[in-house]
Design an enzyme around this catalytic site. Structure first.
Site, short mmCIF file in Angstrom:
data_model
loop_
_atom_site.label_atom_id
_atom_site.label_comp_id
_atom_site.label_asym_id
_atom_site.label_seq_id
_atom_site.Cartn_x
_atom_site.Cartn_y
_atom_site.Cartn_z
N CYS A 91 -0.01 3.10 14.04
CA CYS A 91 0.32 1.74 13.37
C CYS A 91 1.93 2.31 12.77
CB CYS A 91 -0.58 1.37 12.26
SG CYS A 91 -0.26 -0.14 11.44
N CYS A 149 -8.10 -0.11 8.81
CA CYS A 149 -8.16 -1.40 8.26
C CYS A 149 -8.71 -2.23 9.08
CB CYS A 149 -6.49 -1.78 8.49
SG CYS A 149 -5.70 -1.72 10.20
N GLY A 179 -1.22 -3.94 -2.13
CA GLY A 179 -1.71 -2.93 -2.86
C GLY A 179 -0.76 -2.45 -3.97
N VAL A 180 -0.86 -1.54 -4.95
CA VAL A 180 -0.23 -1.01 -5.89
C VAL A 180 1.09 -0.16 -5.12
CG1 VAL A 180 -1.47 1.25 -6.35
CG2 VAL A 180 -0.16 0.13 -8.21
N ASP A 181 0.81 0.54 -4.37
CA ASP A 181 2.04 1.36 -3.76
C ASP A 181 3.23 0.51 -3.42
OD1 ASP A 181 0.76 3.91 -4.46
OD2 ASP A 181 -0.24 3.70 -2.31
N SER A 221 1.87 -4.96 0.99
CA SER A 221 0.49 -5.25 1.41
C SER A 221 -0.76 -5.65 0.63
CB SER A 221 0.15 -3.68 1.73
OG SER A 221 -0.20 -3.03 0.76
#
Length: 359
Positions: A100, A196, A13-15, A11
């Protein structure tokens, strides 16, 4: 390793970055897929998709894995956003993150990944799967503050059979530290919050683009008009801020809270008594279970919103609906949101809240 090829939803992002890193370290053949789920406002300050894709590409380059962008905006509109609008129009408060996961990430994304030859998908959700049981079990993550099983409770359980959650045993701080240790530039990137497709704009401004405002009276529990609302869709149960009714009548200078919405009369009911926001029983619909026979569940724990502590309750279900009796009253149970059921760390399933009911 039987299933070696895994598609990670990157995405930006860090995760998801650390998810891909850990899987590659474990010897999986990893490829990234960047999902674009929203086409509106591509040329405005609100859209972060361009920056997110750039971050995802940098992570993929650092890990030496391929990244495939795919546009699911049409599917998102049909199966998430239209429901989002219809629920608000009906006076309920929807949870698009749940939809989602159910309709995009663990449906069209998973199908797309398998079409590309991936045996498994992986996401950066904080949740844990127990594959040593039949059926497979969904459990809360070790980091209870980040646990995301609430957002996964509507996913059909068979979808989890081909899924991995590498962050199950990590805290958010450990994830960021891992990203920094391996020079992933997103280690300090701020977590995305909210819905989002709304971004950093005011929620009211966004919703006004799609739902016409229908002002009406704000009344107290005695039926006395104390103000005017800008449209029932713009308020949620338990809300305190933004009512603009302070000092409009002779009453104690205590805050006002949204108690209920009267769709038929277009009235917003408010109260200064927080006890009136409490309820012990709810009726939920569209249940999704991770157990073989949910009718055998009598006692369990449940939450009615993200990051709540599971509370003891008794449930009655016939498979098509669930009636939940909490041992102690819960605040602002909100139709359109979800109730998730637990036994210890195990998530038993969930359902969409239909209404608050008398015992």
């Amino acid at each position: 390793m039987e299933s070696n090829r895994v598609a990670v939803g990157l995405s930006g992002g860090v995760d998801s970055a650390v998810t891909a890193l850990l899987l590659k370290q474990e010897g999986y053949e990893v490829e990234g897929i960047f999902m674009k789920n929203w086409d509106e406002d591509d040329d405005t300050e609100y859209c972060t998709a361009i920056q997110d894709f750039d971050d995802a590409q940098q992570v993929a380059d650092k890990l030496d894995i391929p990244l495939h962008p795919i546009n699911f905006a049409a599917e998102y509109w049909d199966s998430v956003f239209e429901d989002f609008l219809s629920e608000y129009a009906a006076g309920r408060t929807p949870n698009p993150d749940v939809l989602c996961n159910r309709n995009i990430k663990f449906a069209v994304f998973q199908d797309y990944a398998e079409m590309r030859g991936a045996q498994l998908i992986a996401t950066g959700h904080y949740a844990r799967l127990n594959r040593d049981t039949e059926p497979i079990e969904l459990h809360r993550a070790d980091d209870l503050d980040k646990d995301q099983t609430y957002f996964l409770q509507a996913v059909p359980r068979q979808r989890f059979e081909r899924c991995i959650f590498p962050l199950a045993n990590l805290s958010k701080n450990e994830v960021r530290a891992t990203a920094k240790r391996y020079s992933l530039h997103v280690y300090g990137k701020k977590d995305s919050t909210g819905i989002c497709f709304i971004g950093e704009r005011r929620f009211d401004d966004f919703l006004n683009r799609y739902l016409p405002r229908d002002p009406g009276p704000i009344i107290d529990t005695d039926g006395v008009v104390v103000g005017e609302h800008s449209g029932l869709a713009y308020y949620t149960l338990g809300q305190r801020q933004g009512l603009r009714i302070g000092g409009m009548r002779d009453a104690a200078e205590a805050p006002w809270y949204v108690k209920s919405k009267q769709i038929e009369t277009n009235e917003l009911v408010v109260t200064q008594d927080q006890a009136q926001l409490q309820a012990s029983c709810l009726l939920a619909e569209e249940p999704n279970w991770f157990v073989e026979d949910p009718t055998k569940i009598v006692r369990c724990e449940a939450i009615v919103r993200y990051r709540s502590v599971p509370k003891p309750c008794t449930i009655e279900t016939d498979g098509t609906g669930v009636k939940v009796f909490f041992d102690e009253p819960q605040r602002a149970i909100t139709p359109g949101q979800y109730v998730a059921f637990y036994s210890g760390t195990r998530c038993l399933g969930g359902a969409k809240i239909k209404t608050v009911v008398d015992k």
